[in-house]
Scaffold this motif. Structure first.
Motif, mmCIF file in Angstrom:
data_model
loop_
_atom_site.group_PDB
_atom_site.id
_atom_site.type_symbol
_atom_site.label_atom_id
_atom_site.label_comp_id
_atom_site.label_asym_id
_atom_site.label_seq_id
_atom_site.Cartn_x
_atom_site.Cartn_y
_atom_site.Cartn_z
ATOM 1 N N ASN A 94 50.182 -124.614 -43.196
ATOM 2 C CA ASN A 94 51.134 -124.142 -42.586
ATOM 3 C C ASN A 94 52.196 -123.295 -42.936
ATOM 4 O O ASN A 94 52.830 -122.414 -42.581
ATOM 5 C CB ASN A 94 51.647 -125.161 -41.442
ATOM 6 C CG ASN A 94 50.586 -125.618 -40.213
ATOM 7 O OD1 ASN A 94 49.995 -124.847 -39.692
ATOM 8 N ND2 ASN A 94 50.643 -126.769 -39.815
ATOM 9 N N ILE A 95 52.440 -124.020 -44.159
ATOM 10 C CA ILE A 95 53.552 -123.202 -45.020
ATOM 11 C C ILE A 95 52.863 -121.878 -45.387
ATOM 12 O O ILE A 95 53.805 -120.705 -45.457
ATOM 13 C CB ILE A 95 54.137 -123.952 -46.154
ATOM 14 C CG1 ILE A 95 54.806 -125.216 -45.573
ATOM 15 C CG2 ILE A 95 54.858 -123.211 -47.344
ATOM 16 C CD1 ILE A 95 55.173 -126.307 -46.732
ATOM 17 N N LEU A 96 51.790 -121.864 -45.941
ATOM 18 C CA LEU A 96 51.325 -120.426 -46.374
ATOM 19 C C LEU A 96 50.982 -119.566 -45.370
ATOM 20 O O LEU A 96 50.893 -118.318 -45.558
ATOM 21 C CB LEU A 96 49.973 -120.963 -47.068
ATOM 22 C CG LEU A 96 50.090 -121.675 -48.466
ATOM 23 C CD1 LEU A 96 48.884 -121.849 -49.074
ATOM 24 C CD2 LEU A 96 51.074 -120.975 -49.521
ATOM 25 N N ALA A 97 50.770 -120.134 -44.314
ATOM 26 C CA ALA A 97 50.551 -119.387 -43.108
ATOM 27 C C ALA A 97 51.871 -118.753 -42.373
ATOM 28 O O ALA A 97 51.981 -117.920 -41.418
ATOM 29 C CB ALA A 97 49.861 -119.800 -42.192
ATOM 30 N N GLY A 98 52.831 -119.154 -42.945
ATOM 31 C CA GLY A 98 54.144 -118.934 -42.126
ATOM 32 C C GLY A 98 54.915 -119.383 -40.954
ATOM 33 O O GLY A 98 55.649 -119.374 -40.277
#
Length: 173
Positions: A116-120
């Motif tokens: 979720n962090i990498l997907a924004g």
């Protein structure tokens, strides 16, 4: 000052947490977003692993740790912007980790949160690790986290971690 962060480098490269005192650990991974630009990899699993140092006599290692999202100002993110909302726990499977004495480790599964962090979809302000208490639901008998409430215990638990013994393990293809 109260509420300020103390970098591990200013604490002999150690991180501390203790139940009931407000002393917690904030972990950040500033270079994490550099992985976002890699289109040729897929994340299969991610674990946050912590290995505590031995405690002096009279102190025990917490049985469970909890992982919440952090704000930029070293505070746990709350579910509301006013009043005392509950902590914003990490999404997915990584909310708590129990101490495993055989391996001397706490292990959080943070796969969903990392994705979720990498997907924004989540901010990259870091995570706060703190001891937690569990309560037993009087109706169901189920053990559950005492969410966002002040609960005192007779036992003083604390953990000290060498900075090099806190690791984010990422498995990818």
């Amino acid at each position: 000052k109260a509420g300020d962060g103390l970098p591990a480098k200013d604490a002999n490269n150690e991180a501390y947490l203790q139940l009931g005192t407000g002393v917690a650990i904030k972990v950040q991974f500033p270079s994490l977003l550099s992985l976002k630009n890699r289109k040729d990899i897929a994340f299969n699993k991610a674990e946050l692993v912590l290995e505590p140092k031995a405690n002096p006599a009279g102190y025990t290692v917490p049985t469970d740790l909890i992982l919440t999202e952090a704000t930029k100002s070293y505070r746990p993110l709350r579910t509301t912007t006013t009043g005392e909302g509950n902590f914003a726990f990490l999404t997915g499977e990584g909310t708590t980790a129990s101490y495993v004495s055989k391996s001397n480790l706490f292990t959080f599964n943070v796969t969903s949160s990392l994705q979720n962090i990498l997907a924004g979809r989540l901010s990259n302000n870091g995570w706060i690790i703190t001891p937690t208490l569990f309560v037993v639901n009087s109706t169901t008998g189920a053990r559950q986290v005492a969410l966002g409430k002040s609960v005192l215990a007779q036992e003083v638990t604390r953990a000290i971690f060498d900075k090099s013994k806190i690791k984010l393990k990422v498995y990818y293809t």
